[in-house]
Write an enzyme that holds these catalytic residues in place. Structure first.
Site, PDB file in Angstrom:
ATOM      1  N   GLU A  97       0.881  -1.181   0.000  1.00 49.27           N
ATOM      2  CA  GLU A  97       0.000   0.000   0.000  1.00 49.27           C
ATOM      3  C   GLU A  97       0.909   1.218   0.000  1.00 49.27           C
ATOM      4  O   GLU A  97       1.519   1.534   1.020  1.00 49.27           O
ATOM      5  CB  GLU A  97      -0.893   0.001   1.247  1.00 49.27           C
ATOM      6  CG  GLU A  97      -1.833  -1.184   1.358  1.00 49.27           C
ATOM      7  CD  GLU A  97      -2.978  -1.169   0.357  1.00 49.27           C
ATOM      8  OE1 GLU A  97      -3.061  -0.226  -0.462  1.00 49.27           O
ATOM      9  OE2 GLU A  97      -3.781  -2.111   0.392  1.00 49.27           O
ATOM     10  N   CYS A 136      -2.466   8.481   3.147  1.00 47.16           N
ATOM     11  CA  CYS A 136      -2.218   8.048   1.768  1.00 47.16           C
ATOM     12  C   CYS A 136      -3.350   8.490   0.850  1.00 47.16           C
ATOM     13  O   CYS A 136      -3.109   9.038  -0.217  1.00 47.16           O
ATOM     14  CB  CYS A 136      -2.039   6.540   1.729  1.00 47.16           C
ATOM     15  SG  CYS A 136      -3.365   5.654   2.563  1.00 47.16           S
TER      16      CYS A 136
END
Ligand code: NAD
Length: 468
Positions: free
Chosen positions: A243, A277
């Site tokens: 990720e 993120c």
């Protein structure tokens, strides 16, 4: 001052040297974490390996119960964990800060505990029966970042142990304390060796990603580190969930109401001070609404409270570390050099604090470095557009592809634009709103694989096809 050790095989490891962790709000010492050696890492991996046969042999129902016990244990220590988190990460105790993060970690744990690991029947007829089984991989190495350290560690650890793997977690050296305490607590309810911790510098992560006894790495962090991990995992053909970074575009359509969307755009971009993120990191606004959207965002930003995370009513804290602060500052300066106009906030000359003002910039063009690169901090470029096809091309013309959003009341137009965006998640009239039952991951350089939901759970397994 906090001080926690690494746990391997249910035992605290001896600490031969340690490193300081600082409180980003005050610069004071937050605590000390062990500087784990490669020998400590070997101990942790050996403990995880030793625990694997018994843990993987448990029934699904037994592992579900253990995960529920972890959730109960964390809930009993919610406030304590939140305080450690605010001390080392800086985020406020309230709002979308530390209590929210630990609460989310508990909710994610319970949700994953409730999932089933099915045996799928592929064929059952006169020619025979074929079943698809899901088997644990073995020892999973988890490497976590500093922005949502506890929640992200839970995203890695719980699906892995739920499916029968054992885990060695390496937290970021910027925020190891809350994770170390959480793993201590997990060890009060889990069998020895199921979850182990190893703090230390980046080198520990590099050794983990090439280690022959680790079957999978789940990593959340920057794209350059993810690329290194992918390289060093090649020799042992590790399973990978990566990720990585995002540079999410939000596209406002002409029918949107600037006043109605301002708060959700703001929090989509600035939650956790932009250190998320899947934050909205570049906002595209049509000519007709440009000034109104800018004005509404500036007005909203003026009332957001920024300060020490322990002070009453704070909504945002400092940037977590100097390296990130300098990066945001440099990108804001570069944006101005490229013709960007500061709407609020702006670059900082004072290097004595990590508090960065909420910054909104009217970007001169899509080539602005603040638009092109991930800022991962409290600065949002707003780019004017006149042609929707061209702006979708610009949104996609980036190596990242984590999330995206479209701001409109027209569901049909949303569906069309969403379908044309190159990213792993697309939201309408919100941004970054993840939930435990919806798979989450990036395309292109934003990652490999997904977490959450059934797909995320099963990413911790190998398929075995059984011909009965
Ligand atoms: P980072 O890549 O610098 O560090 C992450 C972790 O990797 C740390 O524990 C670090 O010690 C370790 N590490 C560093 N070098 C390593 C190496 N060579 N091998 C193995 N491990 C190594 O990332 P960061 O600065 O902590 O986090 C910020 C980045 O993370 C941003 O780019 C952000 O977008 C990304 N992020 C992505 C997600 C997502 O779900 N996609 C979530 C949060 C953060």
């Amino acid at each position: 001052m906090y001080s926690f050790g690494n746990v391997a095989g249910g035992q605290q490891l001896d600490i031969s040297s340690s490193f300081d962790v600082s409180n980003p709000s005050t610069g004071a010492l937050a605590g000390k974490a062990p500087a784990g050696s490669v020998a400590d890492l070997e101990t942790a991996i050996a403990a995880a390996e030793a625990a694997f046969p018994a843990w993987s042999a448990l029934s699904d129902a037994e592992r579900q119960q253990y995960c529920m016990k972890v959730a109960d244990k964390l809930e009993a220590h919610l406030e304590e964990l939140a305080q450690i988190l605010t001390t080392e990460q800086g985020k406020p105790m309230g709002g979308a800060g530390s209590m929210f993060e630990i609460g989310g970690a508990i909710a994610w744990t319970r949700y994953n505990a409730s999932l089933e690991v099915p045996v799928e029947v592929i064929q059952d007829d006169e020619n025979g029966r074929i079943e698809l089984h899901r088997k644990p991989i073995g020892v999973v190495g988890s490497i976590t970042p500093w922005n949502w350290p506890v929640m992200i560690a839970i995203w890695h650890i719980i699906p892995a142990i739920r499916t029968g793997n054992t885990v060695v977690n390496k937290p970021s050296p910027f925020t190891p304390l809350s994770t170390l305490r959480m793993i201590e607590l997990m060890n009060e309810v889990l069998p020895a060796g199921v979850v182990n911790s190893i703090t230390g510098d980046n080198e520990i992560g590099a050794v983990m990603s090439s280690h022959d006894k680790i079957g999978k790495i789940v990593f959340t962090g920057s794209t350059p580190t993810g690329q290194k991990i992918m390289g060093s995992a090649a020799n042992t053909l590790k399973r990978l969930t990566l990720e990585l970074g995002g540079n999410d575009a939000g596209i406002v359509l002409e029918d949107a109401d600037p006043q109605a969307i301002a708060a959700d755009i703001f929090w989509g971009a600035f939650v956790n001070n932009g250190q998320t993120c899947a934050c909205l990191k570049r906002l595209y606004v049509p000519d007709a609404l440009y000034d109104q959207v800018c004005d509404a965002l500036v007005e909203f930003a003026a009332n957001v409270k920024v300060g020490d995370g322990f002070a009453e009513g704070m909504e945002l804290g400092p940037v977590q570390n100097r390296m990130q602060f300098d990066k945001v500052n440099e990108l804001v300066r570069a944006s101005i050099e490229h013709g960007g106009k500061v709407l609020c906030g702006g670059p900082v000359d004072d290097a004595s604090t990590l508090f960065f003002p909420i910054t909104l910039i009217a970007a001169a063009s899509n080539d602005d470095p603040l638009v092109q690169q991930e800022q991962f901090g409290p600065a949002l470029p707003i780019i004017r557009y006149s042609d929707l096809d061209e702006v979708i091309r610009q949104a996609n013309d980036n190596p990242n592809g984590l999330g995206g959003s479209v701001w409109t009341n027209d569901k049909a137009r949303f569906a069309d634009v969403a379908n044309r965006m190159e990213c792993g998640s697309v939201w309408r009239n919100k941004h970054g709103a993840i939930q435990p039952n919806a798979p989450f991951g990036g395309v292109k350089c934003s990652g490999v694989g997904v977490e959450f939901g059934q797909e995320g759970l099963l990413a911790n397994t190998n398929i075995q096809v059984v011909y009965l």
